[in-house]
Design an enzyme around this catalytic site. Structure first.
Site, PDB file in Angstrom:
ATOM      1  N   CYS A 179      30.100  23.614  56.988  1.00  0.00           N
ATOM      2  CA  CYS A 179      30.117  23.548  58.461  1.00  0.00           C
ATOM      3  C   CYS A 179      28.854  24.205  59.010  1.00  0.00           C
ATOM      4  O   CYS A 179      28.673  24.305  60.209  1.00  0.00           O
ATOM      5  CB  CYS A 179      31.381  24.200  59.027  1.00  0.00           C
ATOM      6  SG  CYS A 179      31.618  25.879  58.470  1.00  0.00           S
ATOM      7  N   TYR A 194      36.868  27.798  47.361  1.00  0.00           N
ATOM      8  CA  TYR A 194      37.157  27.901  48.803  1.00  0.00           C
ATOM      9  C   TYR A 194      38.145  26.789  49.181  1.00  0.00           C
ATOM     10  O   TYR A 194      37.893  25.992  50.083  1.00  0.00           O
ATOM     11  CB  TYR A 194      35.880  27.757  49.646  1.00  0.00           C
ATOM     12  CG  TYR A 194      34.700  28.564  49.169  1.00  0.00           C
ATOM     13  CD1 TYR A 194      34.468  29.856  49.680  1.00  0.00           C
ATOM     14  CD2 TYR A 194      33.798  28.058  48.236  1.00  0.00           C
ATOM     15  CE1 TYR A 194      33.373  30.596  49.258  1.00  0.00           C
ATOM     16  CE2 TYR A 194      32.713  28.797  47.807  1.00  0.00           C
ATOM     17  CZ  TYR A 194      32.497  30.053  48.319  1.00  0.00           C
ATOM     18  OH  TYR A 194      31.400  30.783  47.901  1.00  0.00           O
ATOM     19  N   GLN A 237      41.013  21.926  58.883  1.00  0.00           N
ATOM     20  CA  GLN A 237      40.030  21.140  59.625  1.00  0.00           C
ATOM     21  C   GLN A 237      40.613  20.743  60.983  1.00  0.00           C
ATOM     22  O   GLN A 237      41.815  20.524  61.098  1.00  0.00           O
ATOM     23  CB  GLN A 237      39.622  19.893  58.830  1.00  0.00           C
ATOM     24  CG  GLN A 237      39.208  20.157  57.389  1.00  0.00           C
ATOM     25  CD  GLN A 237      37.849  20.855  57.279  1.00  0.00           C
ATOM     26  OE1 GLN A 237      37.145  21.050  58.258  1.00  0.00           O
ATOM     27  NE2 GLN A 237      37.478  21.253  56.072  1.00  0.00           N
ATOM     28  N   GLU A 257      40.823  30.615  46.297  1.00  0.00           N
ATOM     29  CA  GLU A 257      40.806  30.842  47.744  1.00  0.00           C
ATOM     30  C   GLU A 257      41.145  32.315  47.974  1.00  0.00           C
ATOM     31  O   GLU A 257      42.028  32.854  47.326  1.00  0.00           O
ATOM     32  CB  GLU A 257      41.835  29.893  48.382  1.00  0.00           C
ATOM     33  CG  GLU A 257      42.337  30.229  49.751  1.00  0.00           C
ATOM     34  CD  GLU A 257      41.266  30.236  50.832  1.00  0.00           C
ATOM     35  OE1 GLU A 257      40.495  29.270  50.950  1.00  0.00           O
ATOM     36  OE2 GLU A 257      41.205  31.251  51.556  1.00  0.00           O
ATOM     37  N   GLU A 298      28.939  18.771  60.260  1.00  0.00           N
ATOM     38  CA  GLU A 298      29.298  19.155  58.883  1.00  0.00           C
ATOM     39  C   GLU A 298      28.327  18.408  57.978  1.00  0.00           C
ATOM     40  O   GLU A 298      27.863  17.326  58.333  1.00  0.00           O
ATOM     41  CB  GLU A 298      30.711  18.713  58.523  1.00  0.00           C
ATOM     42  CG  GLU A 298      31.813  19.314  59.345  1.00  0.00           C
ATOM     43  CD  GLU A 298      32.400  20.594  58.763  1.00  0.00           C
ATOM     44  OE1 GLU A 298      32.491  20.714  57.532  1.00  0.00           O
ATOM     45  OE2 GLU A 298      32.788  21.452  59.567  1.00  0.00           O
TER      46      GLU A 298
HETATM   47  C1  LIG Z   1      35.667  26.067  55.495  1.00  0.00           C
HETATM   48  S1  LIG Z   1      37.175  26.644  54.860  1.00  0.00           S
HETATM   49  C2  LIG Z   1      37.579  25.345  53.746  1.00  0.00           C
HETATM   50  C3  LIG Z   1      39.004  25.265  53.299  1.00  0.00           C
HETATM   51  C4  LIG Z   1      39.426  23.937  52.667  1.00  0.00           C
HETATM   52  N1  LIG Z   1      38.460  23.403  51.755  1.00  0.00           N
HETATM   53  C5  LIG Z   1      39.800  22.922  53.733  1.00  0.00           C
HETATM   54  O1  LIG Z   1      38.989  22.026  54.008  1.00  0.00           O
HETATM   55  O2  LIG Z   1      40.890  23.047  54.316  1.00  0.00           O
HETATM   56  C6  LIG Z   1      36.649  27.961  53.872  1.00  0.00           C
HETATM   57  C7  LIG Z   1      37.746  28.682  53.137  1.00  0.00           C
HETATM   58  O3  LIG Z   1      37.131  29.657  52.296  1.00  0.00           O
HETATM   59  C8  LIG Z   1      37.941  30.819  52.251  1.00  0.00           C
HETATM   60  N2  LIG Z   1      37.041  31.904  51.805  1.00  0.00           N
HETATM   61  C9  LIG Z   1      36.205  32.664  52.549  1.00  0.00           C
HETATM   62  N3  LIG Z   1      35.478  33.472  51.750  1.00  0.00           N
HETATM   63  C10 LIG Z   1      35.853  33.213  50.472  1.00  0.00           C
HETATM   64  C11 LIG Z   1      35.451  33.713  49.199  1.00  0.00           C
HETATM   65  N4  LIG Z   1      34.511  34.640  49.071  1.00  0.00           N
HETATM   66  N5  LIG Z   1      36.037  33.198  48.102  1.00  0.00           N
HETATM   67  C12 LIG Z   1      37.005  32.249  48.210  1.00  0.00           C
HETATM   68  N6  LIG Z   1      37.434  31.746  49.383  1.00  0.00           N
HETATM   69  C13 LIG Z   1      36.868  32.209  50.506  1.00  0.00           C
HETATM   70  C14 LIG Z   1      38.518  30.910  53.649  1.00  0.00           C
HETATM   71  O4  LIG Z   1      39.720  31.643  53.660  1.00  0.00           O
HETATM   72  C15 LIG Z   1      38.726  29.438  54.015  1.00  0.00           C
HETATM   73  O5  LIG Z   1      40.020  29.011  53.670  1.00  0.00           O
END
Ligand SMILES: C[S@@+](CC[C@H](N)C(=O)[O-])C[C@H]1O[C@@H](n2cnc3c(N)ncnc32)[C@H](O)[C@@H]1O
Length: 552
Positions: free
Chosen positions: A504, A409, A375, A430, A544
């Site tokens: 987001c 995620y 973030q 993740e 967000e």
């Molecule tokens: C908006 S970020 C949120 C990360 C965490 N919750 C944070 O706030 O630091 C979204 C995350 O989802 C991961 N991501 C993207 N597509 C995904 C999928 N299909 N399955 C699991 N993770 C995924 C990305 O690598 C990223 O780290």
């Protein structure tokens, strides 16, 4: 196919920009519509256009522009000149989710027709003079030339940045912070109106809460990525390319010509960036000034804030990690007072994507690779992580009742770790193996031993969960495109007690929530408990959103 699936998959709308080109003799150029995700900025614009049409009792046909004609004529041909013109006394009707003003203007070719004008930096209620410069089938892109009569909401004295009105970074500096928060609340409401129409009709979407404010309104961004292009005409001609952010509008209304006129603006300071990020920007610009001739193509420079606790007995310079250096080759740093830590904190600006970066949030320490997701507004994270933790609690639970968390995620473990207290077990998933390695390391460093993380797509979690669904809460924090159907179906099948969906992109969130409740097997057992925007990015249109679902 259900309506929702159609919305998700058949996202063809004619919103590709038209660039008039010289037509080749005998060849008729056809306008080729491009597929866009309806939840992207251009997709949302189509809903906003339809809303204006409904309000004024107009049809899409009334606002249709003859793009084929423009496409087939020479630049500056008669149609091009007709369409791309100045229009005076335009009343701005609405603010789009992207921060632009929307207006209805007369058609240049047909008195029975109209055009939808998209005007950056114009506010609803402004009376403006504009120049239309790019025609699309159902709207025209415009430059704001003059604010003839300002809306009661406009306060240009609030504008802090000399590039505002020209830079693509900020859209709302001319609004009070309260009005910015209200704008974002409206964006959340509109997102559910556009993308969750069935839920809205059934009146099951609760009133949207007040947008949570960011403690810092400027100087909050812990990451910036200035960019430069190196077009052919500049290669080897000794002229330094502009280094900064994308160009958005002509600045006539502000009477400001700083930053140049190319697609990238040359920017030496970004007031939404933190102090050390701006110091890094100044260092990297100085370096670029000397070294730009060595580049063969354009590039993006990473500027990421890194915080380190230092030992007051040892010289700070000896304790610094790799970071942006000044003209003398010394790492730039800022020492800050921190009441929580007895030892001083030092901030540096990291430019290497592989460098490990540290952030402190609510007494927890997080490390991650500078190039990976984390973030960007550290000031709001204590309140957000608290909000998420509280909303994961299962109603009516006693302290001795088991409680489990799933963090889909999960990135480098931000929500898993900050919500892990009082919970029996947390399992995160993740897709980035690098982030998972950091999540494991972060859990350990914070003395958290009830978290497990797996690498894979979000749905992989359902192969690993063995916790009882009615004692499990799920955190969702997907990227902008939202969750996919495969995941949402399996989530509904698992049927957890609670879901806290952080997003987001509130538009893809609204779409997913409607799909989950209306189209999946157990979805109708869930109710939306609360919905609220969070202002991670003051001065910009971004919001967000957190939607809390519980098994009703
Ligand atoms: C908006 S970020 C949120 C990360 C965490 N919750 C944070 O706030 O630091 C979204 C995350 O989802 C991961 N991501 C993207 N597509 C995904 C999928 N299909 N399955 C699991 N993770 C995924 C990305 O690598 C990223 O780290």
């Amino acid at each position: 196919m259900s309506t929702q699936t159609e919305l998700k998959r058949v996202a063809t709308q004619e919103i590709e920009p038209i660039r008039p080109k010289q037509s080749k003799k005998g060849k008729i150029r056809k306008y080729k519509p491009k597929t866009v995700d309806p939840t992207s900025a251009l997709g949302v614009l189509q809903f906003e256009i339809d809303e204006i049409l409904a309000e004024f009792n107009l049809t899409r046909n009334t606002i249709l522009n003859d793009v084929g004609c423009i496409l087939n004529e020479e630049r500056d041909g008669p149609m091009h000149r007709l369409y791309h013109r100045e229009v005076n006394s335009v009343e701005v009707l609405k603010a789009g989710a992207n921060g632009e003003g929307l207006a209805l203007i007369p058609s240049p070719v047909d008195t029975d027709k109209k055009q939808i004008a998209l005007i950056p930096f114009a506010l609803p209620g402004d009376l403006v003079r504009i120049k239309t410069f790019k025609t699309h089938p159902h709207y025209v892109e415009c430059d704001l030339l003059e604010v003839i009569k300002p809306s009661g909401k406009r306060n240009d004295d609030l504008i802090e940045c000399k590039y505002f009105g020209k830079c693509s970074g900020c859209q709302l500096q001319h609004l009070t912070y309260e009005d910015q928060l209200a704008f974002k609340k409206r964006t959340v409401m509109n997102a559910y109106k556009f993308f969750a129409p069935k839920l809205m009709e059934e009146k099951v979407v609760p009133e949207v809460g007040e947008t949570m404010r960011s403690p810092l309104e400027f100087g909050y961004r812990t990451k910036l990525t200035p960019h430069f292009d190196l077009p052919k005409r500049m290669k080897g001609n000794g002229e330094r390319p502009a280094l900064g952010f994308g160009h958005k509008g002509r600045p006539q209304w502000r009477g400001n010509a700083d930053g140049g006129s190319g697609p990238m603006l040359d920017i030496e300071e970004c007031i939404i960036g933190t102090k050390i990020i701006n110091k890094g920007m100044s260092n990297e610009r100085a370096r670029f000034e000397k070294e730009f001739t060595k580049y063969q193509k354009g590039a993006t420079i990473l500027l990421r804030e890194h915080t380190k606790v230092v030992d007051p007995q040892t010289p700070i310079e000896e304790q610094l990690d790799e970071g942006s250096t000044d003209i003398e080759g010394k790492i730039s740093y800022l020492q800050i007072a921190d009441e929580e830590n007895e030892k001083p904190l030092v901030k540096t600006c990291v430019t290497n994507t592989r460098q490990i970066v540290t952030e402190y949030i609510n007494g927890f320490t997080f490390q991650f690779s500078a190039g990976e997701f984390f973030q960007n507004n550290n000031s709001i994270l204590p309140s957000v992580t608290d909000y998420v933790r509280k909303n994961l609690q299962i109603e009516g639970s006693k302290p001795e009742d088991p409680h489990y968390l799933v963090d889909a995620y999960c990135g480098s473990g931000l929500f898993s770790i900050t919500s892990s207290k009082g919970v029996d077990r947390v399992i995160g998933v993740e897709v980035s193996a690098d982030s998972v390695a950091f999540a494991e390391r972060n859990a350990k460093a914070n003395g958290v031993d009830n978290c497990k993380f797996i690498v894979g797509k979000a749905e992989k979690i359902f192969g690993s969960i063995d916790t009882p669904a009615d004692r499990t809460s799920v955190i969702l924090d997907p990227p902008r495109k939202g969750c996919d159907d495969v995941f949402l179906k399996q989530l509904a099948e698992y049927n957890p007690a609670r879901i806290v969906y952080i997003s987001c992109n509130v538009h893809s969130q609204a779409r997913d929530v409607e799909y989950f409740i209306k189209e999946t097997e157990n979805g109708n057992c869930f109710k939306i408990e609360s919905l609220r925007g969070f202002d991670f990015f003051p001065q910009t249109h971004h919001v967000e959103s957190i939607c809390v679902l519980s098994r009703g």
